[in-house]
Design an enzyme around this catalytic site. Structure first.
Site, short mmCIF file in Angstrom:
data_model
loop_
_atom_site.label_atom_id
_atom_site.label_comp_id
_atom_site.label_asym_id
_atom_site.label_seq_id
_atom_site.Cartn_x
_atom_site.Cartn_y
_atom_site.Cartn_z
CB SER A 32 0.81 6.78 -1.86
OG SER A 32 0.72 6.13 -0.60
CB THR A 70 -7.12 5.84 2.32
OG1 THR A 70 -6.71 6.18 0.99
CG2 THR A 70 -7.44 4.36 2.37
CE LYS A 113 -7.85 4.27 -3.21
NZ LYS A 113 -7.60 3.09 -2.38
CE1 TYR A 126 -4.14 4.54 4.06
CE2 TYR A 126 -1.94 5.06 3.25
CZ TYR A 126 -3.08 4.28 3.21
OH TYR A 126 -3.15 3.25 2.32
CG HIS A 136 -6.69 -0.50 0.42
ND1 HIS A 136 -6.80 0.85 0.63
CD2 HIS A 136 -5.38 -0.81 0.67
CE1 HIS A 136 -5.61 1.34 0.99
NE2 HIS A 136 -4.74 0.34 1.01
#
Length: 385
Positions: free
Chosen positions: A125, A174, A248, A148, A272
């Site tokens: 992440s 994402t 995603k 992100y 999510h």
């Protein structure tokens, strides 16, 4: 030896061995309540708003049953899959989950060691409590990086470059979490993100500019969403890296088709884990029309709601090429660190193999919608094969 109680008034330190009483992967979810701080557990277990989508994700899997088949030869069976240009030992990836140090002091490093030990692909992440470089050093050869978009393009570009330099094999961007409604469950528990939960990958970035709203402007539309990425930003991103880029957060067939046309490597059908729009459809329900719109061949993954090997089987049968698991990572991590995560993955893989064997499917490629029936109806599935 008796099983450990499932709840305790305060968090207990993680174990250095597999606890008694763990018979399936989902057992870690219940046992984690003993090992996580109560407020942290409520935050991890909850989603957005009133957890409508969290509940829907779980319920969707219960709507399907698996046909057992007789006299099928599965003696040469295996679970290998290919995603893009990569081959994997099994179709279970570890989803990007922020701040593993909520569950264990070793954070993502422990999870990465478990991924390496079990031949699992870890999707690290952006909001990791350990740097992507430190995670890469212990994660094994199969690792992807979740991205992100950052407010400044230079910062986004820097993360892409760092991921490539650290040997990550793909980027998973994402797009469904620009804003999140507060979790009623976490609020009731009094959860606040601990000071130790810092996005290690973002420490070198300057603070984003403060947004000043004009009179009459919304703090949602012109505020939080003012810097949310659009289609042009995603097109730009594809020009900034040579790594395959997956998207995603896809739930609508039209978005899936537009993403394929744009040139992404694949998509992740995801809500999510119920942490985005509360009231969004369950990912398993969204999977069938998305696969029908895309047809066979385009890579599709699924997350949100996976708790056992039968859930993995059902997702594969309805059109996913592989799945990602999220919360189960943190639950197992809190109980027994890297050993717990590795054990949970082992159990999940064996549960999948049992389903495959009893359903007469020797390989993942043989799993299709004919293996499923709607629970309580006797009606076979007519989804994509």
């Amino acid at each position: 030896m008796s099983a450990l109680p499932l709840t305790a008034p305060c968090a207990q330190p993680p174990l250095n061995s597999i606890p008694p009483g763990i018979g399936c992967a989902r057992d870690y979810e219940d046992l984690a309540q003993r090992f996580m701080a109560p407020a942290s557990y409520e935050y991890v277990a909850g989603g957005s708003g009133r957890d409508v989508t969290v509940a829907a994700n779980l319920a969707a899997f219960a709507h399907w049953a698996i046909y057992p088949r007789l006299l099928r030869d599965v003696s040469a069976g295996h679970t290998r899959v290919t995603l893009g240009a990569e081959s994997f030992a099994h179709p279970v990836l570890l989803a990007p989950v922020a701040f593993h140090n909520l569950a264990h002091a070793d954070g993502e490093l422990a999870t990465a060691r478990a991924a390496h030990a079990t031949e699992s692909c870890l999707v690290g992440s952006t909001l990791s409590s350990c740097t992507l470089e430190d995670v890469a050093r212990v994660a094994g050869p199969q690792r992807w990086f979740q991205l992100y978009f950052q407010p400044r393009r230079d910062d986004t570009r820097a993360l892409l470059a760092r991921a490539a330099a650290a040997g990550y094999g793909a980027i998973v961007v994402t797009l469904d979490a620009a804003i999140q409604a507060a979790s009623a469950r976490a609020l009731r528990a009094g959860f606040r993100l601990p000071d130790a939960c810092v996005g290690a990958n973002l420490r070198a970035q300057a603070a984003p500019p403060h947004v000043v709203l004009d009179a009459g402007h919304s703090r949602i539309f012109q505020g939080v969403m003012g810097d949310a990425p659009g289609w042009l930003d995603l097109a730009w991103l594809l020009t900034q890296t040579s790594l395959p880029v997956w998207v995603k957060g896809v739930l609508h067939p039209d978005d899936a088709c537009a993403l394929r046309q744009l040139g992404v490597a694949g998509i992740v059908v995801s809500n999510h884990g119920g942490r985005s729009l509360d009231g969004a459809p369950a990912t398993l329900d969204a999977l069938v029309p998305i696969r029908a719109a895309l047809g066979a061949g385009f890579p599709v993954l699924l997350d949100s709601g996976i708790r056992c090997g039968a859930d993995v089987f059902k997702a594969l049968a309805l059109g996913a090429d592989a799945v990602l698991i999220g919360r189960l990572q943190l639950y197992a991590l809190s109980v027994a660190g890297a050993l717990g995560v590795a054990h949970m993955i082992k159990l999940l893989r064996e549960e999948l193999e049992i389903c495959m064997a009893l359903a007469g499917c020797a390989t993942v490629a043989e799993i299709d919608s004919a293996a499923l029936v709607r629970s309580g109806t006797g009606a076979p599935c007519h989804g994509p094969s």
